[in-house]
Design an enzyme around this catalytic site. Structure first.
Site, short mmCIF file in Angstrom:
data_model
loop_
_atom_site.label_atom_id
_atom_site.label_comp_id
_atom_site.label_asym_id
_atom_site.label_seq_id
_atom_site.Cartn_x
_atom_site.Cartn_y
_atom_site.Cartn_z
N ARG A 166 0.84 -1.22 0.00
CA ARG A 166 0.00 0.00 0.00
C ARG A 166 0.87 1.26 0.00
NH1 ARG A 166 -2.84 -3.76 -0.75
NH2 ARG A 166 -4.63 -4.42 0.50
N SER A 239 -10.79 -0.14 3.34
CA SER A 239 -10.04 -0.40 4.58
C SER A 239 -9.50 0.91 5.12
CB SER A 239 -8.86 -1.33 4.32
OG SER A 239 -9.31 -2.52 3.75
N GLU A 335 -4.91 4.25 6.21
CA GLU A 335 -4.66 4.06 4.77
C GLU A 335 -5.12 5.25 3.91
OE1 GLU A 335 -5.11 0.04 2.98
OE2 GLU A 335 -6.32 1.11 1.51
P1 FAD Z 1 -8.42 9.35 -4.79
O1 FAD Z 1 -9.08 8.93 -3.53
O2 FAD Z 1 -9.08 10.39 -5.61
O3 FAD Z 1 -6.94 9.83 -4.45
C1 FAD Z 1 -6.11 9.04 -3.64
C2 FAD Z 1 -4.74 9.70 -3.56
O4 FAD Z 1 -4.10 9.70 -4.82
C3 FAD Z 1 -4.82 11.18 -3.15
O5 FAD Z 1 -3.68 11.46 -2.36
C4 FAD Z 1 -4.76 11.94 -4.47
O6 FAD Z 1 -4.20 13.21 -4.32
C5 FAD Z 1 -3.85 11.03 -5.30
N1 FAD Z 1 -4.14 11.00 -6.73
C6 FAD Z 1 -5.30 10.65 -7.34
N2 FAD Z 1 -5.15 10.63 -8.68
C7 FAD Z 1 -3.87 10.98 -8.92
C8 FAD Z 1 -3.09 11.14 -10.11
N3 FAD Z 1 -3.59 10.91 -11.34
N4 FAD Z 1 -1.79 11.52 -9.99
C9 FAD Z 1 -1.25 11.74 -8.77
N5 FAD Z 1 -1.93 11.60 -7.61
C10 FAD Z 1 -3.22 11.22 -7.69
N6 FAD Z 1 -7.67 -0.14 -2.24
C11 FAD Z 1 -6.90 -1.22 -2.44
O7 FAD Z 1 -5.67 -1.12 -2.55
N7 FAD Z 1 -7.45 -2.48 -2.50
C12 FAD Z 1 -8.77 -2.69 -2.37
O8 FAD Z 1 -9.23 -3.83 -2.45
C13 FAD Z 1 -9.61 -1.55 -2.15
N8 FAD Z 1 -10.95 -1.71 -1.97
C14 FAD Z 1 -11.74 -0.63 -1.73
C15 FAD Z 1 -13.11 -0.83 -1.53
C16 FAD Z 1 -13.95 0.26 -1.29
C17 FAD Z 1 -15.42 0.03 -1.08
C18 FAD Z 1 -13.40 1.57 -1.26
C19 FAD Z 1 -14.30 2.75 -1.04
C20 FAD Z 1 -12.04 1.78 -1.44
C21 FAD Z 1 -11.19 0.67 -1.68
N9 FAD Z 1 -9.81 0.83 -1.87
C22 FAD Z 1 -9.02 -0.26 -2.09
C23 FAD Z 1 -9.19 2.16 -1.80
C24 FAD Z 1 -9.27 2.96 -3.15
O9 FAD Z 1 -10.31 2.49 -3.94
C25 FAD Z 1 -7.96 2.85 -3.95
O10 FAD Z 1 -6.88 3.34 -3.19
C26 FAD Z 1 -8.04 3.65 -5.27
O11 FAD Z 1 -6.89 3.40 -6.05
C27 FAD Z 1 -8.19 5.17 -5.06
O12 FAD Z 1 -8.45 5.75 -6.33
P2 FAD Z 1 -9.13 7.14 -6.48
O13 FAD Z 1 -9.10 7.51 -7.92
O14 FAD Z 1 -10.46 7.15 -5.83
O15 FAD Z 1 -8.11 8.06 -5.67
P1 NAP Z 2 -9.95 -11.21 4.35
O1 NAP Z 2 -10.03 -12.18 3.20
O2 NAP Z 2 -10.99 -11.25 5.41
O3 NAP Z 2 -8.53 -11.35 5.05
C1 NAP Z 2 -8.18 -10.50 6.16
C2 NAP Z 2 -6.79 -9.99 5.96
O4 NAP Z 2 -5.89 -11.06 6.01
C3 NAP Z 2 -6.67 -9.35 4.62
O5 NAP Z 2 -6.67 -7.97 4.81
C4 NAP Z 2 -5.40 -9.90 4.01
O6 NAP Z 2 -4.35 -8.97 3.95
C5 NAP Z 2 -4.97 -11.00 4.95
N1 NAP Z 2 -4.96 -12.29 4.21
C6 NAP Z 2 -6.02 -13.09 3.92
N2 NAP Z 2 -5.60 -14.20 3.27
C7 NAP Z 2 -4.26 -14.09 3.15
C8 NAP Z 2 -3.25 -14.91 2.57
N3 NAP Z 2 -3.55 -16.08 2.01
N4 NAP Z 2 -1.97 -14.47 2.60
C9 NAP Z 2 -1.66 -13.29 3.17
N5 NAP Z 2 -2.57 -12.46 3.73
C10 NAP Z 2 -3.85 -12.87 3.73
O7 NAP Z 2 -9.87 -9.72 3.77
P2 NAP Z 2 -11.00 -8.74 3.24
O8 NAP Z 2 -11.06 -7.60 4.15
O9 NAP Z 2 -12.24 -9.50 2.89
O10 NAP Z 2 -10.34 -8.23 1.89
C11 NAP Z 2 -10.05 -9.11 0.84
C12 NAP Z 2 -8.93 -8.52 -0.03
O11 NAP Z 2 -9.37 -7.26 -0.59
C13 NAP Z 2 -7.67 -8.20 0.78
O12 NAP Z 2 -6.55 -8.44 -0.04
C14 NAP Z 2 -7.80 -6.74 1.10
O13 NAP Z 2 -6.55 -6.09 1.23
C15 NAP Z 2 -8.54 -6.21 -0.13
N6 NAP Z 2 -9.36 -5.04 0.24
C16 NAP Z 2 -8.73 -3.86 0.41
C17 NAP Z 2 -9.44 -2.73 0.74
C18 NAP Z 2 -8.74 -1.40 0.86
O14 NAP Z 2 -9.42 -0.38 0.95
N7 NAP Z 2 -7.43 -1.37 0.87
C19 NAP Z 2 -10.82 -2.79 0.92
C20 NAP Z 2 -11.43 -4.02 0.78
C21 NAP Z 2 -10.70 -5.15 0.43
P3 NAP Z 2 -4.10 -7.92 2.75
O15 NAP Z 2 -5.02 -6.83 3.00
O16 NAP Z 2 -2.68 -7.55 2.98
O17 NAP Z 2 -4.33 -8.59 1.46
#
Ligand code: FAD
Ligand code: NAP
Length: 339
Positions: A166, A239, A335
């Site tokens: 991340r 998250s 995050e």
């Molecule tokens: P924004 O929220 O608009 O911006 C995020 C950051 O990036 C800000 O600092 C902004 O200034 C910067 N930024 C945006 N665009 C640019 C650009 N073109 N150039 C430079 N800087 C920029 N994230 C995960 O990693 N894994 C997931 O599974 C995941 N699941 C999610 C589920 C839900 C329901 C939600 C709401 C969020 C989730 N996220 C997840 C977080 C998010 O969706 C990601 O981080 C996504 O990439 C953010 O994109 P955005 O365009 O909305 O960015």
């Molecule tokens: P989950 O399957 O309930 O698992 C809980 C956590 O354990 C996850 O966050 C994941 O870490 C870790 N995990 C699970 N299985 C693993 C494996 N085999 N090896 C290593 N780590 C493992 O998680 P969840 O909340 O439903 O999310 C599912 C996936 O979507 C995850 O990868 C999560 O990161 C991603 N997600 C991200 C966001 C976001 O906003 N960043 C939001 C929703 C879902 P990791 O998170 O490091 O993968």
């Protein structure tokens, strides 16, 4: 060229928490030329600039006294195809999930585990988005960014992005790089990653033993729809905390009192703890104070039931951080990007 610069624009529709703060100035850029025009205007008038995409990783705690520049550039192109490996390039403003669907419709694999993540292509490298065992670094072919300090374009290789969990160079140098377009290495012959969480189980429940990338995408979409609140119905930014990576000794100590601790060994010997599990054990799951709360199914997700302010959500996050530190000795890092 004539950019439409608006004043006093509510950002409620532009952040998935649905927080109602205003941008002092607001515009959308559909091309490199519009990006440059907006940045030049801001520099001339000494306005700070906040670049956003889909607003799905933001926590806005006050009115934004800056020009909010929303990336709205569109376009997907195939740069190379050797019959097996394909390089696709997408503009920063392309919405992420439709881009994933587009790649699948072309018969390409690589992005299926990253299905249904909100936001834009341009923001995806910022925190090296990841889900279900895949991060964009695993399929990354390069990106082009504008250096806001020098005004020059620069192409970045995988190594130069310094992707981490991340994390990336772009996140560590906030405000410097504006990502214009991103390139991905995708495959015609799939190597699928099914080992994570309930993906394989969901496919078998559907009677699918030899899945296609599209099957994996659909399975992941169905799991995500069950577990995660839809921002269109309940404001959230996914998250709220990163999963903390801690020394193995600390994980072992926690396990003495909490044998159910969910922890995954890392290549460097440290342990990644499931932050959601820690928060749930501490009793925060489903907690609500006013309109700020912790989701009832997924304790890693903070939610806005309607009128919560960014400050209220931030205060709740800080209470959770302090509690987890006191109970487990673990620091939870936020995050979303705080403004
Ligand atoms: P924004 O929220 O608009 O911006 C995020 C950051 O990036 C800000 O600092 C902004 O200034 C910067 N930024 C945006 N665009 C640019 C650009 N073109 N150039 C430079 N800087 C920029 N994230 C995960 O990693 N894994 C997931 O599974 C995941 N699941 C999610 C589920 C839900 C329901 C939600 C709401 C969020 C989730 N996220 C997840 C977080 C998010 O969706 C990601 O981080 C996504 O990439 C953010 O994109 P955005 O365009 O909305 O960015
Ligand atoms: P989950 O399957 O309930 O698992 C809980 C956590 O354990 C996850 O966050 C994941 O870490 C870790 N995990 C699970 N299985 C693993 C494996 N085999 N090896 C290593 N780590 C493992 O998680 P969840 O909340 O439903 O999310 C599912 C996936 O979507 C995850 O990868 C999560 O990161 C991603 N997600 C991200 C966001 C976001 O906003 N960043 C939001 C929703 C879902 P990791 O998170 O490091 O993968």
């Amino acid at each position: 060229m004539s950019l439409d610069i608006q004043q006093g624009v509510s950002l409620k529709p532009f952040n998935t928490f649905g927080i109602d703060v205003a941008a002092r100035w607001f515009t959308q850029a559909h091309s490199d030329a519009e990006v440059r025009e907006a940045l030049a205007m801001a520099a001339e008038r000494q306005w700070p600039v906040l670049v956003i995409g889909g607003g799905s990783n933001l926590l806005l705690t006050a009115d934004v006294d800056a020009l909010v520049l929303r990336m709205a550039s569109r376009g997907i192109r195939l740069l190379s195809d050797d019959g097996d490996q394909v390089v696709l390039e997408a503009e920063a403003g392309e919405p992420w999930h439709p881009f994933v669907e587009h790649s699948l419709a072309l018969g390409l694999s690589g992005l299926e585990n990253l299905s249904l993540i909100p936001g834009t292509v341009g923001a995806a490298p910022m925190q090296n988005i990841g889900a279900y065992g895949v991060e964009i670094k695993d399929v990354f072919a390069g990106l082009t960014a504008l250096d806001r300090q020098s005004g020059e374009l620069r192409d970045f290789s995988l190594q130069e992005c310094a992707f981490g969990y991340r994390d990336s160079l772009f996140k560590r140098e906030p405000g410097r790089w504006l990502i214009l377009r991103v390139r991905f290495n995708l495959q015609r012959h799939a190597t699928l990653h099914l080992e994570y969480g309930p993906v394989r189980q969901r496919l078998s429940e559907q009677g699918i033993e030899i899945p296609t990338p599209g099957d994996v995408s659909q399975a992941i979409c169905s799991i995500r729809r069950e577990k995660l609140p839809d921002p269109a119905e309940l404001g959230n930014a996914g998250s709220f905390f990163k999963n903390p990576v801690v020394l193995a000794e600390l994980a072992a100590r926690i396990k003495v009192d909490h044998p159910g601790l969910v922890a995954y060994a890392q290549a460097d010997g440290q342990m990644k703890l499931a932050a959601g599990w820690l928060i749930e054990q501490a009793g925060w799951k489903g907690f609500r104070e006013g309109d700020a709360g912790v989701h009832r199914l997924q304790s890693l997700v903070l939610v806005n039931y309607g009128q919560a302010s960014g400050g209220q959500l931030h205060a709740l996050a800080q209470r959770i951080q302090a509690d987890i530190l006191e109970r487990f000795g673990v620091n939870l890092e936020m995050e979303p990007n705080l403004y």
